[in-house]
Scaffold this active site. Structure first.
Site, mmCIF file in Angstrom:
data_model
loop_
_atom_site.group_PDB
_atom_site.id
_atom_site.type_symbol
_atom_site.label_atom_id
_atom_site.label_comp_id
_atom_site.label_asym_id
_atom_site.label_seq_id
_atom_site.Cartn_x
_atom_site.Cartn_y
_atom_site.Cartn_z
ATOM 1 N N GLU A 47 0.892 -1.297 -0.006
ATOM 2 C CA GLU A 47 -0.127 0.043 0.048
ATOM 3 C C GLU A 47 0.908 1.136 0.177
ATOM 4 O O GLU A 47 0.613 2.363 -0.456
ATOM 5 C CB GLU A 47 -1.024 -0.021 1.030
ATOM 6 N N ASP B 248 -8.906 6.417 -1.775
ATOM 7 C CA ASP B 248 -7.823 7.047 -2.365
ATOM 8 C C ASP B 248 -8.616 7.658 -3.730
ATOM 9 O O ASP B 248 -9.687 7.926 -3.730
ATOM 10 C CB ASP B 248 -6.804 6.103 -2.828
ATOM 11 N N TYR C 4 -5.884 6.105 5.366
ATOM 12 C CA TYR C 4 -6.028 5.294 4.738
ATOM 13 C C TYR C 4 -5.119 3.817 4.712
ATOM 14 O O TYR C 4 -5.609 2.812 4.460
ATOM 15 C CB TYR C 4 -5.576 5.809 3.101
HETATM 16 N N1 ADE Z 1 -4.212 1.138 -5.154
HETATM 17 C C1 ADE Z 1 -3.791 0.950 -4.055
HETATM 18 N N2 ADE Z 1 -3.807 -0.290 -3.375
HETATM 19 C C2 ADE Z 1 -4.511 -1.051 -3.882
HETATM 20 C C3 ADE Z 1 -5.002 -2.352 -4.082
HETATM 21 N N3 ADE Z 1 -5.026 -2.886 -2.956
HETATM 22 N N4 ADE Z 1 -5.615 -2.874 -4.902
HETATM 23 C C4 ADE Z 1 -5.970 -2.131 -6.181
HETATM 24 N N5 ADE Z 1 -5.482 -0.864 -6.176
HETATM 25 C C5 ADE Z 1 -4.910 -0.425 -5.188
#
Ligand code: ADE
Length: 322
Positions: free
Chosen positions: A46, A145, A127
């Protein structure tokens, strides 16, 4: 105000979750962090994903974890080694925080298991805490996000405040599979509900979407007009519904009233309403009919258990309120 709750009823929210999760199971990209439940691996993915394109992250994520396979190994590493491993990814404050968080987690004997407790760690805000808590521990907390915001903005048809985005995402969240749901929302934003021209024709939730098209809906875009006729066939407490073909590109497998060609011009419809899908404005007529067509009888009290198209829900709501 809860923006999504204001636009979707309980049944529609349920349909949204089901369709989105089904789509995610079938269409998610195969990425190295998918299917992971180790909170450390999820946190690394992440943090990398918040700043870098997926194609780059795939490679860097594997290398980083090959070098620091566990949170303890990262905690023990020298800062210079960690910074070197992050080299080229930028935003070095993030990896310094990650390193500090790893030390704290190791000192405390493991990762905190709730979003609230995760936020006590260095560099972990709403987040990241919610992403880790939902994906690793199944806590029903939503993430927002840029991708999720765009999905929600198109879906509700309006720009929301920061807090309203969080509320809307929380209202839609699938409580029993929050990790998959959160990833599905981000995945939808990254691959279908993309900036510019979204791929509405393959969107699993188009029927529930307010905008069904780009955010900056071009006023010069030519809009089409068309007419649809449906039959309302009643018997005792049941109505006739039919299922759209599974291979239909729009709303496959969803249930609707039987569509009919048209009716004699002097017949008075039970209902007339307007409905827009992408660039077409439909005038919809619902006619009382006697003869049972294809489909099946569905008791009115169990109609809400079927995944109805948005238009069908709208028709049934209008008829109930008529
Ligand atoms: N963008 C950030 N984290 C994500 C995730 N786990 N799956 C898809 N897009 C993402």
């Amino acid at each position: 105000m809860n923006a999504t709750a204001a636009t979707l009823n309980q049944q529609e929210s349920g349909t949204f979750r089901r369709l989105l999760l089904q789509w995610y199971q079938q269409h998610q990209r195969k990425l190295p962090w998918r299917g992971q439940s180790d909170p450390y691996h999820i946190l690394v993915s992440e943090i990398m994903l918040q700043q870098t394109r997926v194609a780059v992250v795939e490679d860097r994520y594997k290398k980083f974890l090959a070098q620091f396979p566990t949170v303890e190994r990262l905690a023990r590493a020298r800062e210079q080694t960690v910074l070197a491993a992050w080299s080229g990814l930028g935003y070095y404050r993030r990896v310094r925080n990650l390193h500090a968080a790893a030390k704290e987690v190791t000192k405390n004997g493991g990762f905190p298991r709730t979003a609230e407790a995760l936020r006590e760690l260095p560099g972990i805000g709403r987040y990241r805490a919610n992403a880790v808590a939902s994906i690793a521990f199944g806590e029903p907390v939503a993430v927002v996000d840029g991708n999720v915001k765009r999905v929600l903005q198109r879906f509700t048809g309006r720009a929301l405040t920061e807090e309203q985005y969080w509320q809307a995402a929380a209202a839609l969240l699938a409580q029993e599979s929050p990790g998959d749901f959160n990833q599905a929302m981000m995945e939808l934003g990254a691959t279908v509900c993309v900036p510019g021209n979204p791929l509405c024709m393959v969107c699993p939730v188009i029927e529930l979407c307010a905008l069904r098209g780009p955010l900056e809906k071009a006023s010069r875009q030519t809009r089409r007009k068309a007419t649809l006729h449906y039959a309302l066939i009643r018997k005792k407490g049941s109505i006739r519904l039919q299922q759209r073909a599974k291979e239909h590109s729009l709303m496959p497998g969803m249930w609707e009233l039987p569509e009919i060609e048209s009716v004699e011009s002097n017949a008075t419809p039970l209902l007339r309403l307007r409905h827009s899908i992408t660039t077409t404005d439909y005038t919809v007529f619902v006619h009382a009919a006697e003869k049972a067509s294809a489909g099946r009888w569905v008791p009115l009290r169990s109609v809400s258990r079927l995944p109805l198209t948005g238009l069908t829900s709208k028709i049934l709501r209008s008829l109930r309120n008529a």
